[in-house]
Write a protein that holds these residues in place. Structure first.
Motif, PDB file in Angstrom:
ATOM      1  N   SER A   9      15.769   4.305  46.978  1.00 54.93           N
ATOM      2  CA  SER A   9      15.898   5.331  45.940  1.00 54.93           C
ATOM      3  C   SER A   9      14.865   5.176  44.830  1.00 54.93           C
ATOM      4  N   GLU A  10      13.740   4.554  45.100  1.00 54.76           N
ATOM      5  CA  GLU A  10      12.728   4.352  44.068  1.00 54.76           C
ATOM      6  C   GLU A  10      11.817   5.561  43.892  1.00 54.76           C
ATOM      7  N   TRP A  11      11.682   6.359  44.912  1.00 53.49           N
ATOM      8  CA  TRP A  11      10.779   7.508  44.841  1.00 53.49           C
ATOM      9  C   TRP A  11      11.564   8.802  45.047  1.00 53.49           C
ATOM     10  N   ALA A  12      11.272   9.792  44.224  1.00 53.00           N
ATOM     11  CA  ALA A  12      11.827  11.129  44.402  1.00 53.00           C
ATOM     12  C   ALA A  12      10.666  12.085  44.625  1.00 53.00           C
ATOM     13  N   VAL A  13      10.763  12.917  45.647  1.00 54.08           N
ATOM     14  CA  VAL A  13       9.714  13.877  45.982  1.00 54.08           C
ATOM     15  C   VAL A  13      10.326  15.269  46.007  1.00 54.08           C
ATOM     16  N   LEU A  14       9.818  16.137  45.159  1.00 54.84           N
ATOM     17  CA  LEU A  14      10.318  17.501  45.092  1.00 54.84           C
ATOM     18  C   LEU A  14       9.230  18.449  45.567  1.00 54.84           C
ATOM     19  N   HIS A  15       9.611  19.466  46.299  1.00 54.31           N
ATOM     20  CA  HIS A  15       8.661  20.390  46.916  1.00 54.31           C
ATOM     21  C   HIS A  15       8.805  21.802  46.352  1.00 54.31           C
ATOM     22  N   ALA A  16       7.672  22.492  46.241  1.00 57.43           N
ATOM     23  CA  ALA A  16       7.654  23.884  45.797  1.00 57.43           C
ATOM     24  C   ALA A  16       8.516  24.075  44.556  1.00 57.43           C
ATOM     25  N   HIS A  28       4.081  19.944  44.855  1.00 52.05           N
ATOM     26  CA  HIS A  28       4.923  18.746  44.958  1.00 52.05           C
ATOM     27  C   HIS A  28       4.924  18.005  43.627  1.00 52.05           C
ATOM     28  N   VAL A  29       6.093  17.499  43.250  1.00 51.88           N
ATOM     29  CA  VAL A  29       6.216  16.589  42.117  1.00 51.88           C
ATOM     30  C   VAL A  29       6.781  15.279  42.657  1.00 51.88           C
ATOM     31  N   VAL A  30       6.050  14.202  42.434  1.00 50.60           N
ATOM     32  CA  VAL A  30       6.442  12.895  42.951  1.00 50.60           C
ATOM     33  C   VAL A  30       6.739  11.977  41.773  1.00 50.60           C
ATOM     34  N   VAL A  31       7.915  11.355  41.787  1.00 48.21           N
ATOM     35  CA  VAL A  31       8.327  10.459  40.714  1.00 48.21           C
ATOM     36  C   VAL A  31       8.700   9.113  41.317  1.00 48.21           C
ATOM     37  N   GLY A  32       8.071   8.054  40.811  1.00 46.47           N
ATOM     38  CA  GLY A  32       8.372   6.721  41.325  1.00 46.47           C
ATOM     39  C   GLY A  32       7.974   5.665  40.321  1.00 46.47           C
ATOM     40  N   PRO A  33       8.131   4.397  40.674  1.00 46.89           N
ATOM     41  CA  PRO A  33       7.761   3.315  39.756  1.00 46.89           C
ATOM     42  C   PRO A  33       6.319   3.426  39.269  1.00 46.89           C
ATOM     43  N   ALA A  34       5.439   3.999  40.098  1.00 42.36           N
ATOM     44  CA  ALA A  34       4.026   4.122  39.731  1.00 42.36           C
ATOM     45  C   ALA A  34       3.755   5.289  38.796  1.00 42.36           C
ATOM     46  N   GLY A  35       4.778   6.064  38.447  1.00 39.75           N
ATOM     47  CA  GLY A  35       4.599   7.164  37.514  1.00 39.75           C
ATOM     48  C   GLY A  35       4.992   8.508  38.093  1.00 39.75           C
ATOM     49  N   VAL A  36       4.487   9.549  37.453  1.00 39.41           N
ATOM     50  CA  VAL A  36       4.797  10.922  37.853  1.00 39.41           C
ATOM     51  C   VAL A  36       3.491  11.603  38.264  1.00 39.41           C
ATOM     52  N   PHE A  37       3.534  12.295  39.392  1.00 40.01           N
ATOM     53  CA  PHE A  37       2.336  12.931  39.936  1.00 40.01           C
ATOM     54  C   PHE A  37       2.656  14.368  40.333  1.00 40.01           C
ATOM     55  N   GLU A 134      13.489   4.146  32.476  1.00 40.14           N
ATOM     56  CA  GLU A 134      12.607   5.298  32.320  1.00 40.14           C
ATOM     57  C   GLU A 134      12.550   6.104  33.603  1.00 40.14           C
ATOM     58  N   LEU A 135      12.430   5.405  34.727  1.00 36.14           N
ATOM     59  CA  LEU A 135      12.370   6.069  36.027  1.00 36.14           C
ATOM     60  C   LEU A 135      13.632   6.887  36.275  1.00 36.14           C
ATOM     61  N   ALA A 136      14.791   6.289  35.999  1.00 40.37           N
ATOM     62  CA  ALA A 136      16.056   6.992  36.215  1.00 40.37           C
ATOM     63  C   ALA A 136      16.148   8.237  35.345  1.00 40.37           C
ATOM     64  N   SER A 137      15.711   8.127  34.100  1.00 42.54           N
ATOM     65  CA  SER A 137      15.768   9.268  33.184  1.00 42.54           C
ATOM     66  C   SER A 137      14.859  10.401  33.650  1.00 42.54           C
ATOM     67  N   ILE A 138      13.662  10.059  34.115  1.00 45.04           N
ATOM     68  CA  ILE A 138      12.723  11.090  34.555  1.00 45.04           C
ATOM     69  C   ILE A 138      13.213  11.759  35.836  1.00 45.04           C
ATOM     70  N   ILE A 139      13.759  10.983  36.763  1.00 43.08           N
ATOM     71  CA  ILE A 139      14.285  11.569  37.991  1.00 43.08           C
ATOM     72  C   ILE A 139      15.445  12.510  37.682  1.00 43.08           C
ATOM     73  N   ASP A 140      16.317  12.088  36.772  1.00 41.10           N
ATOM     74  CA  ASP A 140      17.428  12.965  36.387  1.00 41.10           C
ATOM     75  C   ASP A 140      16.897  14.284  35.825  1.00 41.10           C
ATOM     76  N   ALA A 141      15.884  14.195  34.990  1.00 39.91           N
ATOM     77  CA  ALA A 141      15.324  15.406  34.390  1.00 39.91           C
ATOM     78  C   ALA A 141      14.619  16.263  35.426  1.00 39.91           C
ATOM     79  N   ALA A 142      13.879  15.622  36.329  1.00 44.40           N
ATOM     80  CA  ALA A 142      13.114  16.364  37.332  1.00 44.40           C
ATOM     81  C   ALA A 142      14.012  17.135  38.283  1.00 44.40           C
ATOM     82  N   THR A 143      15.214  16.636  38.512  1.00 49.65           N
ATOM     83  CA  THR A 143      16.128  17.289  39.447  1.00 49.65           C
ATOM     84  C   THR A 143      17.113  18.221  38.761  1.00 49.65           C
ATOM     85  N   GLU A 144      16.903  18.457  37.479  1.00 54.41           N
ATOM     86  CA  GLU A 144      17.748  19.373  36.720  1.00 54.41           C
ATOM     87  C   GLU A 144      17.062  20.739  36.625  1.00 54.41           C
TER      88      GLU A 144
END
Length: 204
Positions: A9-16, A28-37, A134-144
């Protein structure tokens, strides 16, 4: 807009990811330990790619690829920063599918440009920059939903509701998979856009 969880569960990948009230979206929006892309995928099979600091040309023709990639990252950074209350940096990536060759006159400092087949390895090799909280907070926001549509009435466009409902279903299922090299194979075979970054099928 499905979400894919990988590596525990370290990486979240969202499409379109639809942004705003119009038809705009981010591939694509990619969120992981290495940052947000933000990843902008462009298919230019058999084309020669020329890259400068402010311009990218395909077979000698100027494109808006760099400008659009920068714009998407800035837009995502602004929305995620507002949603999380922390300063979120977003790095734009321009992934070219099936190019004939690259000529780099000057590499842009703020946009990473590469053959799409290199992307999985490139992401995996990035060093971690986000703390777990920080990662958890960003993933929560990205999936909202409201992160991307802070004032939109989703009932106006039923397609938005359907796309985000799919995201929510995947989120609730805790769909665990691993980052497999089948991704690169799928890209090489010509799987683009929605199929891009979705061939994480083993290990769930």
């Amino acid at each position: 807009m499905p979400i894919i969880w990988t590596n525990g569960s370290e990486w979240a990948v969202l499409h379109a990811v639809p942004v705003g009230k119009g038809d705009s979206d981010i591939d694509h929006v990619v969120v992981g330990p290495a940052g947000v892309f933000t990843i902008n995928t462009k298919r230019h099979r058999g084309k020669k790619i020329w890259v400068g600091d402010r311009m990218l040309m395909v077979s000698g023709q100027k494109t808006d690829h760099l400008r659009n990639s920068r714009h998407e990252a800035k837009r995502a950074a602004k929305l995620l920063t507002k949603a999380t209350g922390i300063s979120v940096e977003v790095h734009p990536v321009l992934a070219i599918v099936e190019p004939a060759s690259f000529t780099f006159r000057q590499r842009p400092q703020d946009v990473s440009i590469m053959d799409a087949r290199r992307l999985p390895r490139w992401l995996k090799r990035r060093r971690a920059v986000l703390a777990p909280e920080e990662l958890a907070s960003i993933i929560d926001a990205a999936t909202e939903v409201r992160t991307w549509h802070p004032t939109a009435d989703l009932s106006i466009d039923p397609s938005y509701r359907e796309r985000f409902s799919e995201l929510e279903r995947k989120d609730h299922q805790a769909y665990l998979v691993r980052l497999a090299w089948s991704l690169a194979m799928a890209i090489a075979a010509g799987a683009v856009a929605v199929s891009f970054l979705t061939s994480f099928t083993a290990g769930f």
